[in-house]
Enzyme design. Structure first.
Site, PDB file in Angstrom:
ATOM      1  N   GLY A  98       1.125   4.170   4.743  1.00 12.95           N
ATOM      2  CA  GLY A  98       1.788   3.380   3.704  1.00 12.95           C
ATOM      3  C   GLY A  98       2.503   2.156   4.236  1.00 12.95           C
ATOM      4  O   GLY A  98       3.384   2.280   5.064  1.00 12.95           O
ATOM      5  N   SER A  99       2.127   0.972   3.780  1.00 13.46           N
ATOM      6  CA  SER A  99       2.764  -0.236   4.277  1.00 13.46           C
ATOM      7  C   SER A  99       2.362  -1.438   3.433  1.00 13.46           C
ATOM      8  O   SER A  99       2.128  -1.310   2.236  1.00 13.46           O
ATOM      9  CB  SER A  99       2.414  -0.458   5.747  1.00 13.46           C
ATOM     10  N   ARG A 100       2.230  -2.631   4.090  1.00 14.35           N
ATOM     11  CA  ARG A 100       1.863  -3.832   3.347  1.00 14.35           C
ATOM     12  C   ARG A 100       1.033  -4.757   4.233  1.00 14.35           C
ATOM     13  O   ARG A 100       1.061  -4.660   5.470  1.00 14.35           O
ATOM     14  CB  ARG A 100       3.097  -4.572   2.840  1.00 14.35           C
ATOM     15  N   VAL A 129       1.853  -5.222   8.285  1.00 16.65           N
ATOM     16  CA  VAL A 129       3.285  -4.981   8.461  1.00 16.65           C
ATOM     17  C   VAL A 129       3.563  -3.484   8.401  1.00 16.65           C
ATOM     18  O   VAL A 129       3.165  -2.811   7.442  1.00 16.65           O
ATOM     19  CB  VAL A 129       4.103  -5.703   7.371  1.00 16.65           C
ATOM     20  N   MET A 154       0.849  -1.189   0.000  1.00 14.43           N
ATOM     21  CA  MET A 154       0.000   0.000   0.000  1.00 14.43           C
ATOM     22  C   MET A 154       0.885   1.239   0.000  1.00 14.43           C
ATOM     23  O   MET A 154       1.672   1.432   0.932  1.00 14.43           O
ATOM     24  CB  MET A 154      -0.893   0.025   1.245  1.00 14.43           C
TER      25      MET A 154
END
Length: 219
Positions: A182-184, A152, A94
């Site tokens: 913002g990440s995953r 995460v 993301m």
């Protein structure tokens, strides 16, 4: 957990309110430049914390996407932290412009939630999955299928929010948390699960079918 149909995630209210307050005060003081800058921050916060309504497919074998973004991993892996034995891993990155509300991939009961502090490497790098801070939600369906959804943290994302609790019975596409800035999200699924997406595909939480379980998928 209660399911709410709201245009903005409630975790964004403090950021939006504070930025709007400063924008108003600066405008009243005649500080046009700073006021416009604060207004820009307000608009960005509204955009970042947006929480659009999604129509989830009614398909009992479908694994629903847990996050908006881009598919960066589809691999058979073994990671005993999140799944006992070999499994299929699908990862979604993301960026800061994606919707950051996370959703449940399969109907099931939350068996466990595991939070681990860690590093904050860029979320699209392989070492992020090994060393970054994470929150793992372990689900089990009525038919005994197990899956794990892992939020995460990333280089900018320093705040993982998980609203679910152990024992919750959740629906596919139901909102359960978000990651700030913002990440995953990594998804671990049983052997035999059939991917329905490819690397680099753009996907939408609560709508895109990532994979299918059923005959051939083991627990």
């Amino acid at each position: 957990m209660k399911s709410e149909q709201i245009p903005v995630a409630r975790e964004g209210y403090p950021f939006i309110t504070l930025a709007a307050f400063f924008s108003l005060i600066l405008a009243l003081l005649g500080q046009t430049g700073p006021s416009l800058a604060a207004l820009t921050v307000t608009v960005f916060c509204l955009y970042f914390f947006r929480d659009p309504v999604r129509v989830t497919p009614e398909d009992k074998d479908a694994v629903i996407c847990p996050a908006d973004g881009k598919v960066i991993v589809i691999n058979e892996v073994t990671d005993e932290r999140f799944f006992s034995g070999p499994c299929l891993k699908i990862s979604i990155f993301m960026n800061v412009f994606n919707v950051h509300v996370n959703r449940i991939p399969l109907a099931g009961t939350v068996e466990k939630i595991s939070f681990k502090p860690g590093k904050f490497y860029a979320a699209d790098k392989d070492k992020a999955a090994l060393h970054n801070e994470y929150c793992a939600l372990f689900l089990k369906t009525d038919s005994g299928i197990q899956c794990t959804v892992v939020q995460v943290a990333g280089l900018i994302a320093r705040r993982i929010i998980c609203r679910a609790e152990t024992g919750d019975m959740l629906r596919p596409g139901e909102r359960y948390g978000l990651i700030r800035f913002g990440s995953r999200v990594d998804l671990y699924l049983p052997p035999g699960t059939r991917p329905a997406v490819s690397i680099q595909d753009r996907v939408r939480a609560g709508e895109t079918i990532l994979a299918r379980v059923g005959d051939g998928a083991t627990t």
